[in-house]
Design a protein around this motif. Structure first.
Motif, PDB file in Angstrom:
ATOM      1  N   SER A  14      -1.360  -4.054   3.099  1.00  0.00           N
ATOM      2  CA  SER A  14      -1.082  -3.386   4.366  1.00  0.00           C
ATOM      3  C   SER A  14       0.067  -3.883   5.008  1.00  0.00           C
ATOM      4  N   ASN A  15       0.411  -3.288   6.243  1.00  0.00           N
ATOM      5  CA  ASN A  15       1.630  -3.966   6.933  1.00  0.00           C
ATOM      6  C   ASN A  15       1.259  -5.373   7.530  1.00  0.00           C
ATOM      7  N   ASN A  16       2.164  -6.149   7.376  1.00  0.00           N
ATOM      8  CA  ASN A  16       1.958  -7.705   7.899  1.00  0.00           C
ATOM      9  C   ASN A  16       2.703  -7.713   9.230  1.00  0.00           C
ATOM     10  N   ALA A  18      -2.295   3.540  15.526  1.00  0.00           N
ATOM     11  CA  ALA A  18      -1.154   4.590  15.844  1.00  0.00           C
ATOM     12  C   ALA A  18      -0.111   3.649  16.512  1.00  0.00           C
ATOM     13  N   ASN A  19       1.381   3.936  15.868  1.00  0.00           N
ATOM     14  CA  ASN A  19       2.299   3.495  16.422  1.00  0.00           C
ATOM     15  C   ASN A  19       2.516   3.009  18.078  1.00  0.00           C
ATOM     16  N   ILE A  20       2.212   4.362  18.813  1.00  0.00           N
ATOM     17  CA  ILE A  20       2.305   4.394  19.896  1.00  0.00           C
ATOM     18  C   ILE A  20       1.373   3.449  20.611  1.00  0.00           C
ATOM     19  N   LYS A  72      11.716  -4.687  11.868  1.00  0.00           N
ATOM     20  CA  LYS A  72      10.486  -3.966  11.596  1.00  0.00           C
ATOM     21  C   LYS A  72       9.741  -3.926  13.194  1.00  0.00           C
ATOM     22  N   LEU A  73       8.904  -2.827  13.024  1.00  0.00           N
ATOM     23  CA  LEU A  73       8.273  -2.358  14.422  1.00  0.00           C
ATOM     24  C   LEU A  73       7.954  -3.540  15.428  1.00  0.00           C
ATOM     25  N   ILE A  74       7.014  -4.299  15.134  1.00  0.00           N
ATOM     26  CA  ILE A  74       6.297  -5.299  15.860  1.00  0.00           C
ATOM     27  C   ILE A  74       7.550  -6.327  16.568  1.00  0.00           C
ATOM     28  N   ASP A  87      12.428  11.518  14.234  1.00  0.00           N
ATOM     29  CA  ASP A  87      11.652  10.892  13.142  1.00  0.00           C
ATOM     30  C   ASP A  87      12.255  10.526  11.897  1.00  0.00           C
ATOM     31  N   ARG A  88      11.549   9.320  11.174  1.00  0.00           N
ATOM     32  CA  ARG A  88      12.208   8.799  10.016  1.00  0.00           C
ATOM     33  C   ARG A  88      11.807  10.139   8.868  1.00  0.00           C
ATOM     34  N   PRO A  89      13.088  10.328   8.110  1.00  0.00           N
ATOM     35  CA  PRO A  89      12.591  11.313   6.971  1.00  0.00           C
ATOM     36  C   PRO A  89      11.783  10.778   6.127  1.00  0.00           C
ATOM     37  N   GLY A  90      10.794  11.855   5.934  1.00  0.00           N
ATOM     38  CA  GLY A  90       9.807  11.778   4.878  1.00  0.00           C
ATOM     39  C   GLY A  90       8.663  10.773   5.311  1.00  0.00           C
ATOM     40  N   HIS A  91       8.655  10.701   6.613  1.00  0.00           N
ATOM     41  CA  HIS A  91       7.770   9.484   7.412  1.00  0.00           C
ATOM     42  C   HIS A  91       6.383   9.868   7.007  1.00  0.00           C
ATOM     43  N   ASP A  92       5.845   8.716   6.190  1.00  0.00           N
ATOM     44  CA  ASP A  92       4.297   8.824   5.996  1.00  0.00           C
ATOM     45  C   ASP A  92       3.571   8.756   7.277  1.00  0.00           C
ATOM     46  N   ASP A 119       0.781  -1.095   0.046  1.00  0.00           N
ATOM     47  CA  ASP A 119       0.194   0.199   0.101  1.00  0.00           C
ATOM     48  C   ASP A 119       0.848   1.240   0.084  1.00  0.00           C
ATOM     49  N   GLU A 120       2.372   1.078   0.247  1.00  0.00           N
ATOM     50  CA  GLU A 120       3.012   2.281   0.260  1.00  0.00           C
ATOM     51  C   GLU A 120       3.285   3.034  -1.113  1.00  0.00           C
ATOM     52  N   VAL A 121       2.811   2.370  -2.058  1.00  0.00           N
ATOM     53  CA  VAL A 121       2.956   3.165  -3.351  1.00  0.00           C
ATOM     54  C   VAL A 121       1.797   4.115  -3.528  1.00  0.00           C
ATOM     55  N   ILE A 175      -0.078   6.155  11.664  1.00  0.00           N
ATOM     56  CA  ILE A 175      -1.065   5.032  11.599  1.00  0.00           C
ATOM     57  C   ILE A 175      -0.652   3.886  10.587  1.00  0.00           C
ATOM     58  N   ARG A 176      -0.698   2.739  10.845  1.00  0.00           N
ATOM     59  CA  ARG A 176      -0.587   1.643  10.111  1.00  0.00           C
ATOM     60  C   ARG A 176      -1.744   0.787   9.995  1.00  0.00           C
ATOM     61  N   ASP A 177      -2.038  -0.051   9.015  1.00  0.00           N
ATOM     62  CA  ASP A 177      -3.093  -1.099   8.756  1.00  0.00           C
ATOM     63  C   ASP A 177      -2.666  -2.411   9.025  1.00  0.00           C
ATOM     64  N   LEU A 236      12.451   0.960  23.393  1.00  0.00           N
ATOM     65  CA  LEU A 236      11.775   0.829  22.241  1.00  0.00           C
ATOM     66  C   LEU A 236      11.657   2.070  21.719  1.00  0.00           C
ATOM     67  N   PRO A 237      12.474   2.485  20.401  1.00  0.00           N
ATOM     68  CA  PRO A 237      12.389   3.744  19.792  1.00  0.00           C
ATOM     69  C   PRO A 237      11.185   3.755  19.086  1.00  0.00           C
ATOM     70  N   ILE A 238      10.526   5.115  19.416  1.00  0.00           N
ATOM     71  CA  ILE A 238       9.187   5.509  18.626  1.00  0.00           C
ATOM     72  C   ILE A 238       9.756   6.760  17.862  1.00  0.00           C
ATOM     73  N   TYR A 239       9.572   6.727  16.527  1.00  0.00           N
ATOM     74  CA  TYR A 239       9.962   7.650  15.600  1.00  0.00           C
ATOM     75  C   TYR A 239       8.893   8.804  15.694  1.00  0.00           C
ATOM     76  N   GLY A 240       9.592  10.165  16.132  1.00  0.00           N
ATOM     77  CA  GLY A 240       8.636  11.181  16.019  1.00  0.00           C
ATOM     78  C   GLY A 240       7.696  11.161  17.137  1.00  0.00           C
TER      79      GLY A 240
HETATM   80  P1  TYD Z   1       7.913  -0.739   9.698  1.00  0.00           P
HETATM   81  O1  TYD Z   1       7.884  -1.933  10.474  1.00  0.00           O
HETATM   82  O2  TYD Z   1       9.350  -0.365   9.262  1.00  0.00           O
HETATM   83  O3  TYD Z   1       6.955  -0.789   8.518  1.00  0.00           O
HETATM   84  P2  TYD Z   1       6.771   0.450   7.577  1.00  0.00           P
HETATM   85  O4  TYD Z   1       7.653   1.546   7.509  1.00  0.00           O
HETATM   86  O5  TYD Z   1       6.865  -0.354   6.050  1.00  0.00           O
HETATM   87  O6  TYD Z   1       5.137   0.805   7.606  1.00  0.00           O
HETATM   88  O7  TYD Z   1       7.555   0.761  10.555  1.00  0.00           O
HETATM   89  C1  TYD Z   1       6.075   0.747  11.132  1.00  0.00           C
HETATM   90  C2  TYD Z   1       5.894   1.985  11.952  1.00  0.00           C
HETATM   91  O8  TYD Z   1       6.695   2.104  12.771  1.00  0.00           O
HETATM   92  C3  TYD Z   1       6.283   2.991  10.762  1.00  0.00           C
HETATM   93  O9  TYD Z   1       5.451   4.322  10.972  1.00  0.00           O
HETATM   94  C4  TYD Z   1       7.616   3.509  11.557  1.00  0.00           C
HETATM   95  C5  TYD Z   1       7.508   3.264  13.003  1.00  0.00           C
HETATM   96  N1  TYD Z   1       8.753   2.634  13.631  1.00  0.00           N
HETATM   97  C6  TYD Z   1       9.030   3.442  14.887  1.00  0.00           C
HETATM   98  O10 TYD Z   1       8.464   4.113  15.373  1.00  0.00           O
HETATM   99  N2  TYD Z   1      10.123   2.628  15.461  1.00  0.00           N
HETATM  100  C7  TYD Z   1      10.920   1.789  14.800  1.00  0.00           C
HETATM  101  O11 TYD Z   1      11.908   1.616  15.455  1.00  0.00           O
HETATM  102  C8  TYD Z   1      10.450   1.303  13.596  1.00  0.00           C
HETATM  103  C9  TYD Z   1      11.514  -0.019  13.020  1.00  0.00           C
HETATM  104  C10 TYD Z   1       9.421   1.661  13.204  1.00  0.00           C
END
Ligand code: TYD
Ligand code: NAD
Length: 369
Positions: A189-191, A259-261, A200-202, A305-310, A136-138, A224-226, A215-219
């Protein structure tokens, strides 16, 4: 009639789950599991089917077109299910070249081989299928109120990973329209689930809790991921192969936005519960002091935060529901518990994965090992 499948990226997370699902459901079919065994590929993921006489492993790079052609001919392959890719967004930001090579040039090499064997040489003229597994990221990013991505949402990829997948989707489409290759594409969507690589996050959150690491939380963590259980993705691809219309694309998802958090906090709570209820975990994972104290959430750390984070992804699965009769079978409640239990019971698997070159990249990325 039984099929002969070439599954690329079969030693990766989704590819391996797909092969295990397929060989159990269709024991008469032959499966050629192809993988270059990059850092993300692990042959151990396929251990359960290695001895099956209908299973063959091919240690091959999809860029190697002559070898792919030979495999298609020698095994009389009628179906390609193409998972092989560089798949981690963070890596695509720091080291994009491999994404263009594998995801774009590699997909093109597979398409060329399929065209040669199935169309130019006329083998399997009417019943071949090239199924392309995409994301879905396309479609880019959504605001909180935007409707979910449908098959007609314009492409707007934002990361090098997403751009390389978008390019591969277009190439697949063009091989149908130009050369008549019988293709289908699914955008999922995200598996999550077993064998998910712990970058990967989970799985990262689960394994970091077990090491008592941050546990690193970006931004702000509000992206939100599905999320879809990996076996439900395999089921969706199965239905596209069975009932999907050649040349069409199907969005696969389970309407499960988090939401990631919130997802990280949920995992913390569930891991704490496992530790409270299963005392042997306290011995096995003595380093996990926060989880032992029932305080995994204290490990949450907000980082750059990740650059350009969707901001938000969400799949509208109406077409797959209506045309294919697709419905996910796993609820998030059961799927996430199963996944955590799998990681708690398969320490050997993720320890081995983490001992590999993954660690070099982690050190470069985060300055730690
Ligand atoms: P990720 O598992 O890398 O999948 P994608 O970027 O393909 O969606 O990341 C899922 C979400 O979690 C994404 O919004 C980025 C975020 N994330 C963090 O906040 N911390 C982390 O350490 C990682 C790996 C991802
Ligand atoms: P993964 O990184 O776990 O596995 C990718 C596999 O491809 C690995 O086994 C790797 O060794 C192999 N590979 C990489 N380059 C190769 C090459 N040049 N030749 C042969 N093999 C090669 O990825 P995944 O999460 O299992 O994703 C599989 C596919 O599903 C990808 O195409 C990805 O874009 C797509 N997808 C993933 C998700 C997700 O949430 N993980 C969601 C939607 C779509």
């Amino acid at each position: 009639m039984s099929k002969v499948l070439l599954v690329t990226g079969a030693a990766g997370f989704i590819g391996a789950n797909f092969v295990l699902y397929w060989m159990e459901k269709y024991p008469e079919d032959k499966v050629i599991a192809l993988d270059a065994l990059t850092y993300a590929g692990n042959r151990a993921n396929l251990a359960a089917v290695e001895d099956n006489t209908n299973f063959t492993f091919a240690h091959v790079n999809i860029l190697d077109e002559p070898v792919i052609e030979a495999l298609l001919k020698d095994h009389n392959v009628d179906t390609i299910v193409h998972f092989a890719a560089e798949s981690h967004v963070d890596r695509s930001i720091t080291e994009p070249d491999a994404f263009l090579e594998t995801n774009i040039i590699g997909t093109h090499s597979l398409l060329k081989a399929a065209r040669q064997v199935w169309i130019e040489k006329g083998l399997h003229p009417s019943d071949h299928r090239f199924h392309h597994v995409s994301t879905d990221e396309v479609y880019g990013t959504l605001s909180p109120t935007d409707p979910a991505f449908s098959e007609t949402t314009p492409y707007a990829p934002n990361s090098p990973y997403a751009a390389s997948k978008a390019a591969s989707d277009h190439l697949v489409r063009s091989y149908h329209h130009t050369y008549g290759l019988q293709v289908s594409t699914s955008n999922c969507s995200n598996n999550y689930g077993p064998y998910h690589f712990p970058e990967k996050l989970i799985p990262l959150v689960i394994t970091n809790i077990l090491f008592n690491k941050a546990l690193p939380i970006y931004g702000d963590g509000q992206q939100i991921r599905d999320w879809l259980y990996v076996e439900d993705h395999a089921r969706g691809i199965d239905l596209v192969l069975e009932k999907g219309v050649v040349g069409e694309t199907y969005n696969i998802g389970g309407i499960n936005e988090w939401a990631n958090i919130d997802i990280v906090k949920l995992i913390c709570k569930l891991v704490d519960e496992y530790f409270a209820n299963e005392t042997e975990l306290v011995q096995r994972f003595a380093k996990a002091t926060a989880a032992i104290a029932g305080q995994s959430e204290s490990l949450i750390t907000y980082v750059k935060d990740r650059p350009g984070h969707d901001r938000r992804y969400a799949i509208d699965p109406t077409k797959a529901n209506d045309i294919l009769g697709y419905q996910p079978q796993e609820s998030f409640e059961t799927g996430i518990r199963k996944t955590i239990a799998w990681y708690l019971n398969n320490e050997q698997w993720w320890q081995a994965v983490m001992d590999g070159s993954y660690q070099d990249w982690v050190s470069k990325q985060y300055g730690q090992s």
